[in-house]
Enzyme design. Structure first.
Site, PDB file in Angstrom:
ATOM      1  N   ASP A  78      85.489 -21.538 -12.934  1.00 24.06           N
ATOM      2  CA  ASP A  78      84.669 -20.342 -12.140  1.00 24.06           C
ATOM      3  C   ASP A  78      86.012 -19.227 -11.259  1.00 24.06           C
ATOM      4  O   ASP A  78      86.526 -19.050 -10.563  1.00 24.06           O
ATOM      5  CB  ASP A  78      84.261 -20.228 -11.223  1.00 24.06           C
ATOM      6  CG  ASP A  78      82.741 -18.786 -10.951  1.00 24.06           C
ATOM      7  OD1 ASP A  78      82.178 -19.297 -11.411  1.00 24.06           O
ATOM      8  OD2 ASP A  78      83.299 -18.455  -9.507  1.00 24.06           O
ATOM      9  N   ASN A  86      86.723  -5.959 -10.035  1.00 21.70           N
ATOM     10  CA  ASN A  86      85.942  -4.566 -11.044  1.00 21.70           C
ATOM     11  C   ASN A  86      85.468  -3.717  -9.825  1.00 21.70           C
ATOM     12  O   ASN A  86      85.623  -2.188 -10.109  1.00 21.70           O
ATOM     13  CB  ASN A  86      84.774  -5.022 -11.399  1.00 21.70           C
ATOM     14  CG  ASN A  86      84.423  -6.224 -13.060  1.00 21.70           C
ATOM     15  OD1 ASN A  86      85.555  -5.866 -13.372  1.00 21.70           O
ATOM     16  ND2 ASN A  86      83.672  -6.996 -12.903  1.00 21.70           N
ATOM     17  N   HIS A  91      86.839  -2.114 -14.616  1.00 28.52           N
ATOM     18  CA  HIS A  91      86.205  -3.240 -15.044  1.00 28.52           C
ATOM     19  C   HIS A  91      86.881  -2.731 -16.427  1.00 28.52           C
ATOM     20  O   HIS A  91      87.759  -4.251 -17.133  1.00 28.52           O
ATOM     21  CB  HIS A  91      85.160  -2.583 -15.318  1.00 28.52           C
ATOM     22  CG  HIS A  91      84.024  -2.460 -14.460  1.00 28.52           C
ATOM     23  ND1 HIS A  91      83.072  -3.972 -14.476  1.00 28.52           N
ATOM     24  CD2 HIS A  91      83.488  -2.199 -14.193  1.00 28.52           C
ATOM     25  CE1 HIS A  91      81.714  -3.638 -13.756  1.00 28.52           C
ATOM     26  NE2 HIS A  91      82.113  -2.208 -13.028  1.00 28.52           N
ATOM     27  N   ASP A  95      88.440  -7.024 -17.037  1.00 28.07           N
ATOM     28  CA  ASP A  95      88.976  -7.339 -18.636  1.00 28.07           C
ATOM     29  C   ASP A  95      90.061  -7.785 -18.959  1.00 28.07           C
ATOM     30  O   ASP A  95      90.102  -9.350 -18.720  1.00 28.07           O
ATOM     31  CB  ASP A  95      88.636  -6.454 -19.547  1.00 28.07           C
ATOM     32  CG  ASP A  95      86.726  -6.218 -19.224  1.00 28.07           C
ATOM     33  OD1 ASP A  95      85.913  -6.402 -19.063  1.00 28.07           O
ATOM     34  OD2 ASP A  95      86.777  -4.865 -20.819  1.00 28.07           O
ATOM     35  N   ASP A 119      82.284 -14.752 -15.910  1.00 32.46           N
ATOM     36  CA  ASP A 119      83.532 -15.565 -15.227  1.00 32.46           C
ATOM     37  C   ASP A 119      83.565 -16.871 -14.774  1.00 32.46           C
ATOM     38  O   ASP A 119      84.447 -17.608 -14.760  1.00 32.46           O
ATOM     39  CB  ASP A 119      83.440 -14.824 -13.854  1.00 32.46           C
ATOM     40  CG  ASP A 119      82.496 -15.491 -12.401  1.00 32.46           C
ATOM     41  OD1 ASP A 119      81.606 -15.839 -13.028  1.00 32.46           O
ATOM     42  OD2 ASP A 119      82.112 -15.198 -11.365  1.00 32.46           O
TER      43      ASP A 119
END
Length: 184
Positions: A78, A86, A91, A95, A119
């Site tokens: 995780d 983010n 974002h 990414d 995630d």
């Protein structure tokens, strides 16, 4: 909606070809259909951002392992603080974070890496022990932490949990996943 219209047009064209002696045209139409089907299948089982298998691909892999009664070690991974990344860096940076983690969570032959959520990743190994997989994940995490030194207030990292199961001994995939999740 457009996809259905194209498919309907292609099927109508094939129906026309079936009524004609034009075998080459029919073969070409069938080849196009096969190609389109392969593209759709890849899309259905592949994560668009990372190119890894997605949740459905993972489910198929687990089913395959249990059908073969093969012992397997898995890790739930995780990514830490993706929402913070983010929200504070955008974002695009999120990414990049996901991609960097996916690249560092490298697999060896006989292993599969899947992105099963925003995630969340799963690594399946049919040859690594829990200890071996955990040791590799520690090294990968150190590399990920070091790769994030350029971001102010943000460190790339992840949490993970590792477990092992042997279907031939009566272990279930649900038990294995639950145990890995608890250890995360």
């Amino acid at each position: 909606m457009a996809r259905l219209t194209e498919d309907e047009a292609l099927l109508a064209h094939i129906d026309d070809l079936l009524e004609s002696p034009d075998a080459e045209a029919l073969a070409a139409a069938l080849a196009r259909m096969r190609t389109e089907q392969e593209k759709l299948e890849r899309k259905a089982y592949t994560d668009a951002l990372t190119g890894l298998g997605n949740r459905e691909s993972f489910n198929r892999a687990i089913d395959d392992v249990w059908q073969r009664n093969a012992p397997v070690t898995m890790a739930f991974v995780d990514i830490d603080n993706l929402k913070f990344c983010n929200d504070h860096f955008g974002h695009e940076e999120g990414d990049r974070y996901i991609l960097q983690a996916s690249l560092l969570l490298n697999c060896e032959p006989g292993e599969g890496l899947y992105r099963i959520g925003g995630d969340e990743f799963v690594l399946l190994s049919e040859h690594a022990t829990e200890g071996e997989l955990a040791a590799r994940l520690e090294v990968c995490r150190d590399l990920l932490v070091n790769s994030s030194s350029m971001l102010e207030g943000m460190t790339y990292s992840y949490s993970y949990g590792v477990s092992h199961a042997d279907p031939a001994l009566g272990d279930t995939s649900r038990q294995m996943m639950s145990e890995a999740d608890k250890r995360m």
